[in-house]
Design a protein around this motif. Structure first.
Motif, PDB file in Angstrom:
ATOM      1  N   ILE A 164       0.761  -1.206  -0.124  1.00 51.35           N
ATOM      2  CA  ILE A 164      -0.151  -0.001   0.133  1.00 51.35           C
ATOM      3  C   ILE A 164       0.626   1.241   0.132  1.00 51.35           C
ATOM      4  O   ILE A 164       1.946   1.127   0.176  1.00 51.35           O
ATOM      5  N   ARG A 165       0.275   2.583  -0.322  1.00 48.31           N
ATOM      6  CA  ARG A 165       1.083   3.810  -0.323  1.00 48.31           C
ATOM      7  C   ARG A 165       0.712   4.274   1.203  1.00 48.31           C
ATOM      8  O   ARG A 165      -0.550   5.075   0.989  1.00 48.31           O
ATOM      9  N   LYS A 166       1.528   4.048   2.053  1.00 50.12           N
ATOM     10  CA  LYS A 166       1.086   4.322   3.515  1.00 50.12           C
ATOM     11  C   LYS A 166       0.791   5.623   3.707  1.00 50.12           C
ATOM     12  O   LYS A 166      -0.033   6.319   4.401  1.00 50.12           O
ATOM     13  N   GLU A 167       1.748   6.690   3.066  1.00 47.25           N
ATOM     14  CA  GLU A 167       1.625   8.118   3.337  1.00 47.25           C
ATOM     15  C   GLU A 167       0.404   8.655   2.576  1.00 47.25           C
ATOM     16  O   GLU A 167      -0.271   9.616   3.237  1.00 47.25           O
ATOM     17  N   ARG A 168       0.124   8.013   1.577  1.00 48.83           N
ATOM     18  CA  ARG A 168      -1.255   8.685   0.823  1.00 48.83           C
ATOM     19  C   ARG A 168      -2.335   8.280   1.568  1.00 48.83           C
ATOM     20  O   ARG A 168      -3.411   9.050   2.020  1.00 48.83           O
ATOM     21  N   LEU A 169      -2.332   6.937   2.252  1.00 48.40           N
ATOM     22  CA  LEU A 169      -3.493   6.608   3.054  1.00 48.40           C
ATOM     23  C   LEU A 169      -3.690   7.319   4.313  1.00 48.40           C
ATOM     24  O   LEU A 169      -4.904   7.651   4.874  1.00 48.40           O
ATOM     25  N   GLU A 170      -2.687   7.473   4.804  1.00 44.74           N
ATOM     26  CA  GLU A 170      -2.423   8.309   6.158  1.00 44.74           C
ATOM     27  C   GLU A 170      -3.157   9.693   5.957  1.00 44.74           C
ATOM     28  O   GLU A 170      -3.855  10.437   6.537  1.00 44.74           O
ATOM     29  N   ALA A 171      -2.792  10.410   4.613  1.00 46.25           N
ATOM     30  CA  ALA A 171      -3.432  11.753   4.272  1.00 46.25           C
ATOM     31  C   ALA A 171      -4.831  11.553   4.287  1.00 46.25           C
ATOM     32  O   ALA A 171      -5.756  12.463   4.669  1.00 46.25           O
TER      33      ALA A 171
END
Length: 237
Positions: A164-171
């Motif tokens: 997953i794209r962790k930074e994107r999902l956190e945003a």
């Protein structure tokens, strides 16, 4: 684990794009005077919420907003210096904050009023199999709106998406938390891990609930057998 049939929907509704993320457009709800109201000091109040991570908010406290938050307030929402917005930190409730300065490197403000007291929420994790396209974005958005405390992506034998794209999902989680009026902090988003590993390291005090749409067991009956206020996790996908 408890098995719950047809507990989670197979598909989520579509949502709009904001700031390059599929996490829904920020909403400015009309309060009065075309979406503006007046605070105790006479300052213009805007129905805009911002999450201040790591802050301990209190009356009269000075707060610092990031460059991206300042840009959003100034360029997207057209907030003027002297206006008040709503802020929350995940532990002390929600506050009115008067914006004193807005710049490219960040913004500063002062807490002027306690708007909402903190309300306890259930401790629920979501374990999900990441999916193609923007489906994972939608899972994170909706799980955040429903109050999930932690989001754990998992891989299985038949998983197609392995990371997953962790930074994107956190945003996405942060923006969903700001929009949905929750008072708790946005959920922790964890990198994808094999399901076997997650089960091997599972905390003994957390109930594991399997959402199986082929199960014949009524969902409410299964959930009723779980002790109230128990830490729990839903497994979907």
């Amino acid at each position: 684990p408890f098995e719950v049939g047809a507990l989670m929907p197979k598909r989520f509704s579509a949502h709009s794009r904001s700031k390059g993320y599929d996490c829904g457009s920020r909403r400015t709800l009309a309060m009065s005077m075309n979406g503006r109201d007046r605070g105790q000091s006479g300052a213009t109040r805007r129905d805009i919420r911002v999450f201040l991570e790591g802050s301990e908010l209190d009356l009269g406290a000075s707060v610092v907003l990031s460059a991206s938050q300042s840009h959003y307030l100034q360029k997207v929402m057209r907030v003027a210096e002297g206006s008040e917005i709503k802020v929350f930190d995940g532990s002390t409730g929600e506050w009115w904050c008067q914006i004193e300065t807005l710049g490219k490197k960040g913004a500063r403000g002062t807490i002027t009023e306690h708007r909402r007291e903190m309300v306890p929420e259930p401790d629920v994790w979501i374990m999900f199999a990441a999916v193609k396209g923007d489906g994972t974005d939608t899972i994170v958005q909706k799980a955040t709106e429903l109050g999930a405390r932690q989001l754990q992506a998992m891989t299985t034998q038949r998983s197609v998406v392995k990371a997953i794209r962790k930074e994107r999902l956190e945003a996405i989680a942060i923006e969903a938390a700001e929009q949905c009026e929750r008072l708790t902090a946005p959920p922790h988003v964890l990198n994808a891990a094999p399901l076997k590993q997650l089960l091997a390291d599972w905390p003994r005090d957390r109930v594991l609930i399997l959402c199986d749409e082929t199960s014949s067991q009524p969902p409410l009956a299964a959930l009723a057998s779980i002790p109230p206020h128990s830490p729990a996790a839903l497994v979907v996908g």
